[in-house]
Scaffold this motif. Sequence first.
Motif, mmCIF file in Angstrom:
data_model
loop_
_atom_site.group_PDB
_atom_site.id
_atom_site.type_symbol
_atom_site.label_atom_id
_atom_site.label_comp_id
_atom_site.label_asym_id
_atom_site.label_seq_id
_atom_site.Cartn_x
_atom_site.Cartn_y
_atom_site.Cartn_z
ATOM 1 N N HIS A 26 145.813 42.516 -46.406
ATOM 2 C CA HIS A 26 145.368 41.129 -46.527
ATOM 3 C C HIS A 26 144.411 40.771 -45.389
ATOM 4 C CE1 HIS A 26 149.232 40.767 -48.882
ATOM 5 N NE2 HIS A 26 148.409 40.124 -49.676
ATOM 6 N N GLY A 27 144.738 41.244 -44.192
ATOM 7 C CA GLY A 27 143.878 40.961 -43.044
ATOM 8 C C GLY A 27 142.494 41.554 -43.210
ATOM 9 N N SER A 28 142.413 42.780 -43.730
ATOM 10 C CA SER A 28 141.113 43.416 -43.956
ATOM 11 C C SER A 28 140.298 42.648 -44.983
ATOM 12 C CB SER A 28 141.307 44.862 -44.418
ATOM 13 O OG SER A 28 141.946 45.625 -43.423
ATOM 14 N N LEU A 29 140.980 42.207 -46.050
ATOM 15 C CA LEU A 29 140.288 41.424 -47.074
ATOM 16 C C LEU A 29 139.787 40.102 -46.498
ATOM 17 C CD1 LEU A 29 139.551 40.835 -50.058
ATOM 18 C CD2 LEU A 29 141.862 39.907 -50.329
ATOM 19 N N LEU A 30 140.626 39.440 -45.699
ATOM 20 C CA LEU A 30 140.257 38.158 -45.108
ATOM 21 C C LEU A 30 139.067 38.310 -44.165
ATOM 22 C CD1 LEU A 30 140.803 35.151 -44.567
ATOM 23 C CD2 LEU A 30 142.484 35.848 -42.845
ATOM 24 N N VAL A 31 139.126 39.308 -43.294
ATOM 25 C CA VAL A 31 138.039 39.505 -42.330
ATOM 26 C C VAL A 31 136.767 39.973 -43.036
ATOM 27 C CG1 VAL A 31 137.279 40.851 -40.339
ATOM 28 C CG2 VAL A 31 139.609 39.947 -40.419
ATOM 29 N N VAL A 136 132.821 32.634 -55.001
ATOM 30 C CA VAL A 136 133.323 33.950 -55.402
ATOM 31 C C VAL A 136 134.261 34.509 -54.334
ATOM 32 C CG1 VAL A 136 132.681 36.340 -55.925
ATOM 33 C CG2 VAL A 136 131.330 34.456 -56.860
ATOM 34 N N ALA A 137 133.879 34.381 -53.067
ATOM 35 C CA ALA A 137 134.719 34.881 -51.973
ATOM 36 C C ALA A 137 136.049 34.134 -51.910
ATOM 37 C CB ALA A 137 133.976 34.748 -50.648
ATOM 38 N N SER A 138 136.015 32.821 -52.062
ATOM 39 C CA SER A 138 137.256 32.049 -51.995
ATOM 40 C C SER A 138 138.166 32.378 -53.172
ATOM 41 C CB SER A 138 136.963 30.547 -51.960
ATOM 42 O OG SER A 138 136.309 30.117 -53.135
ATOM 43 N N THR A 139 137.574 32.645 -54.339
ATOM 44 C CA THR A 139 138.367 33.038 -55.510
ATOM 45 C C THR A 139 139.032 34.386 -55.274
ATOM 46 O OG1 THR A 139 136.945 31.795 -57.027
ATOM 47 C CG2 THR A 139 138.264 33.566 -57.979
ATOM 48 N N LEU A 140 138.285 35.345 -54.744
ATOM 49 C CA LEU A 140 138.831 36.678 -54.483
ATOM 50 C C LEU A 140 139.999 36.623 -53.511
ATOM 51 C CD1 LEU A 140 138.609 39.777 -54.794
ATOM 52 C CD2 LEU A 140 136.985 39.759 -52.876
ATOM 53 N N VAL A 141 139.825 35.921 -52.407
ATOM 54 C CA VAL A 141 140.880 35.837 -51.400
ATOM 55 C C VAL A 141 142.082 35.072 -51.948
ATOM 56 C CG1 VAL A 141 141.481 34.896 -49.130
ATOM 57 C CG2 VAL A 141 139.301 36.076 -49.460
ATOM 58 N N SER A 142 141.829 34.006 -52.690
ATOM 59 C CA SER A 142 142.915 33.213 -53.257
ATOM 60 C C SER A 142 143.775 34.042 -54.199
ATOM 61 C CB SER A 142 142.334 32.002 -54.002
ATOM 62 O OG SER A 142 143.346 31.229 -54.591
ATOM 63 N N GLY A 159 137.423 28.963 -42.292
ATOM 64 C CA GLY A 159 137.239 28.840 -40.852
ATOM 65 C C GLY A 159 136.148 29.739 -40.307
ATOM 66 N N PHE A 160 135.851 30.821 -41.022
ATOM 67 C CA PHE A 160 134.744 31.678 -40.592
ATOM 68 C C PHE A 160 133.406 30.941 -40.664
ATOM 69 C CE2 PHE A 160 137.921 34.921 -41.149
ATOM 70 C CZ PHE A 160 137.552 35.929 -40.273
ATOM 71 N N TRP A 161 133.373 29.880 -41.458
ATOM 72 C CA TRP A 161 132.161 29.053 -41.510
ATOM 73 C C TRP A 161 131.854 28.491 -40.121
ATOM 74 C CZ3 TRP A 161 128.806 27.997 -45.536
ATOM 75 C CH2 TRP A 161 127.904 26.949 -45.331
ATOM 76 N N ALA A 162 132.881 28.060 -39.416
ATOM 77 C CA ALA A 162 132.669 27.506 -38.074
ATOM 78 C C ALA A 162 132.089 28.566 -37.141
ATOM 79 C CB ALA A 162 133.985 26.973 -37.516
ATOM 80 N N ILE A 163 132.553 29.809 -37.291
ATOM 81 C CA ILE A 163 132.033 30.887 -36.444
ATOM 82 C C ILE A 163 130.555 31.099 -36.723
ATOM 83 C CG2 ILE A 163 132.226 33.349 -35.919
ATOM 84 C CD1 ILE A 163 135.203 33.133 -36.658
ATOM 85 N N GLY A 164 130.193 31.110 -38.009
ATOM 86 C CA GLY A 164 128.787 31.293 -38.365
ATOM 87 C C GLY A 164 127.917 30.136 -37.928
#
Length: 464
Positions: A26-31, A136-142, A159-164
Amino acid sequence: MSNILHSPPRESLTERLDRLPFTRRHGSLLVGSGIGWALDAFDVGLISFVIAQLSVTWKADAATLSWVASAGFAGMAVGAALGGLLADKLGRKQVFALTLLLYGVATGASALAWSVGVLLVLRFIVGLGLGAELPVASTLVSEFAPRRIRGRIVVLLEGFWAIGWLGSAVVGYLVIPTSPNGWRLALLIGMLPAVWAVFVRLRLPESVRFLQSKRRHAEAESIVVQFEASAGIVSDDSGVVGPVDSPEGRQNSAVPAGAVPDQPSRLTDLFSGDLRQRSILIWLVWFLVNFSYYGAFIWLPTLLVAAGFPLVKSFEFILIITLAQLPGYAASAYLVEKWGRRVTLSTFLIGSAVSAVAFGFGAVNGSETQIIGFGMLLSFFNLGAWGALYAMTPELYPTRLRGSGAGSAAGFGRIGSIAAPLLVPPLLALGGPILLFVVFGIVFVFAAGAAYALPELRGKTLPE
């Protein structure tokens, strides 16, 4: 006694995914998805700094430059709708990688633009890829996240949006002011997603729910087994899941329990039966949040320059304001599982409304401390609301419509992001920053009302 976990017999693949703990997989998919998300935010945030410099170096007026921002959002509107449809046809993983590649290359090409017209065309192409990737990314992770923490995982993805965005603020502050062509170098940095797309294509798993809907059950079973193995659950060669020394298990069948047959999906299905009210409300929320967020944040650097602050000083303010996005996401990630999606989203939208009005008055009559303070509050609440919105949206739809539902809502929302940059100059001329941010505050209040009318789906299994 063995400590190895095992699956009860006759569980469906999605039930097995839902009961898993959060694992390394899950962590790999999230990152993996999150870095692509951060690169998207980097591109969107960067254009606000590019516009601020072009207003100085190209001597372009605000009305002309507003079209540069809106062209990208027009592409995002088309891309979000098409990307969602393609994700339901071709798969989440495939579309995710292709969209990253498209907008990464187009961003690099934007660095070569020699006129506003050329930049407009290239920003539209960038928007096509950018708009398709996010839902698409949010659907995959969800679809992979364990049920009890699904909302939290999707907010962490957001939250990765804030990093970008923070990365774009750093580049805007350190790179763009260095020369009249600093904006070109900044856009070249934005080509990184093209490289990242290769990694995404090779490493991320395809959605199990999508594979089942396409009757690709063996692939779906294999992916679930990999996730279970990451949690300490083992499978023997016969496909029986459970401890290797246990007689219990489950024989894999040609059509596993819980498998949903492939059904044709149409956009009109989003407005049939019980989905009609959900779709209308979530489209409205997306539109209103896009309008206020992009209307405010795309123009912030230019507004500060117009208020008399030097370019470098304005970029410094934005960098500080952007830092507040991180705790905003963290608070939202905690509260979506504590309060639920609906209450969290509505609360953060009300906070955004109050902060927007305060910032409008602070931008006219306040000190630097007030501008930064109210700007940070706006950043905190607004980005926390985005996190809850992305967590809620995919949950509203069944598997065969999940990509289309999330993509179409995002696509319709982009109409708000197209309109907002175009309306900022006339609103400023009519009533200055106070009127502008009061309008944004009112829009946030309406968004909160629509969000509260949506169903609460915390802890529930995704509809198949």
